[in-house]
Design a protein around this motif. Structure first.
Motif, PDB file in Angstrom:
ATOM      1  N   ASP A   8       0.812  -1.221   0.000  1.00  0.00           N
ATOM      2  CA  ASP A   8       0.000   0.000   0.000  1.00  0.00           C
ATOM      3  C   ASP A   8       0.846   1.271   0.000  1.00  0.00           C
ATOM      4  O   ASP A   8       0.299   2.375  -0.082  1.00  0.00           O
ATOM      5  CB  ASP A   8      -0.950   0.018   1.203  1.00  0.00           C
ATOM      6  N   LYS A  24       3.572   3.679  -1.777  1.00  0.00           N
ATOM      7  CA  LYS A  24       4.095   3.961  -3.107  1.00  0.00           C
ATOM      8  C   LYS A  24       5.615   3.794  -3.218  1.00  0.00           C
ATOM      9  O   LYS A  24       6.096   3.234  -4.211  1.00  0.00           O
ATOM     10  CB  LYS A  24       3.679   5.377  -3.528  1.00  0.00           C
ATOM     11  N   ILE A  57       6.404   0.186  -3.803  1.00  0.00           N
ATOM     12  CA  ILE A  57       5.993  -0.220  -5.150  1.00  0.00           C
ATOM     13  C   ILE A  57       7.014   0.259  -6.178  1.00  0.00           C
ATOM     14  O   ILE A  57       7.408  -0.482  -7.091  1.00  0.00           O
ATOM     15  CB  ILE A  57       4.588   0.336  -5.476  1.00  0.00           C
ATOM     16  N   HIS A 110      -0.350  -1.567  -6.503  1.00  0.00           N
ATOM     17  CA  HIS A 110      -0.434  -0.614  -5.407  1.00  0.00           C
ATOM     18  C   HIS A 110      -1.802  -0.807  -4.751  1.00  0.00           C
ATOM     19  O   HIS A 110      -2.823  -0.444  -5.326  1.00  0.00           O
ATOM     20  CB  HIS A 110      -0.259   0.807  -5.929  1.00  0.00           C
TER      21      HIS A 110
END
Length: 201
Positions: free
Chosen positions: A165, A167, A170, A182
Motif C-alpha cells: 500500500d 508507493k 511499489i 499498489h
C-alpha cells in the motif's frame, strides 16, 4: 489457472492484510491529533524499530514522550499491533491462492510484532516465506530486502507479483523488475490481483 509467468505472490502486511488506519485515527481523535502530528515524532525511531534495534514498547515510549504525553505510551501500545484487524477480502484471496501458488510475506515490522499480531489474527500460516524486517535488519524500500525475499523463494523479481500500500515500496519493486499492485481500496485491489493472476489482463 494461474498465469504461468507469475511464480509467487509477495504481500505486505499493514494496509494489505491488516487494517491499522481506523484504530490509529480513533487514537488521533482521542488526543486531538492529525496523522501528520504523529508522523513527525514517530518517524524518528521507526527505521530503528523496523531494523529490530529497539522494541515496540520503547518505540511507543519515545514517540509519546515527544508528543508530551509520556505516561500514555501504553495506550498507543495497545493499538500497535493489538488494535489491528484483518482485511477480509485479502484473507479470502489468501485462502484461495494458498493451494495454487507460493505466497510470501514481506513486512516492515518491529521486533516481535508479527508474532504478536499472528497470535491474535492467525494469518502467518498462509505463507511459505516470511521476511520480517526486524529479523533480517533490512527495511523496505531498500532494494536488498526485495532481493532477499527473491532468494528465499528461489525466484527472480520478474517472476513475482508484489503487493503493497506504500508507493515508495511499489516504486522500488518495479525498478527491480517485480510485477506490482499498489493496494488501495481492498475490494477493488483484490479484484485487480485476481485479474492479473488469472491472466485476464
Amino acid at each position: 489457472m494461474i498465469n504461468k509467468r507469475i511464480k509467487a505472490v509477495v504481500f505486505d502486511v499493514g494496509g494489505v492484510i491488516t487494517e491499522w488506519r481506523k484504530p490509529m485515527n480513533d487514537f488521533f481523535q482521542q488526543y486531538g491529533l492529525e496523522e501528520k502530528d504523529w508522523l513527525a515524532p514517530a518517524m524518528i525511531d521507526e527505521p530503528a524499530g523496523n531494523r529490530g534495534e529497539i522494541s515496540m514498547d520503547e518505540y511507543c515510549r519515545r514517540t509519546m514522550r515527544r508528543l508530551g504525553k509520556p505516561n500514555d505510551w501504553k495506550k498507543v501500545r495497545q493499538i500497535f499491533p493489538g488494535g489491528f484487524t484483518l482485511i477480509e477480502s485479502t484473507i479470502e484471496l489468501l485462502v484461495e491462492l494458498k493451494p495454487l501458488i507460493p505466497l510470501a510475506m514481506l513486512t516492515n515490522a518491529m521486533r516481535g510484532s508479527v508474532q504478536e499480531l499472528d497470535k491474535k489474527l492467525n494469518f502467518k500460516h498462509y505463507f511459505q516465506v516470511i521476511v520480517d524486517s526486524s529479523e533480517v535488519g533490512m527495511v523496505k524500500p531498500e532494494q536488498e530486502i526485495f532481493q532477499y525475499v527473491c532468494r528465499q523463494l528461489n525466484l527472480e523479481p520478474n517472476q513475482c507479483l508484489f503487493i503493497d500500500d506504500e508507493k515508495p515500496n511499489i516504486e522500488m519493486a518495479e525498478k527491480l523488475g517485480f510485477k506490482t499492485i499498489h493496494f488501495k481500496e481492498p475490494k477493488e485491489s483484490v479484484k485487480l490481483i485476481r485479474k492479473i493472476l488469472y491472466g485476464k489482463i
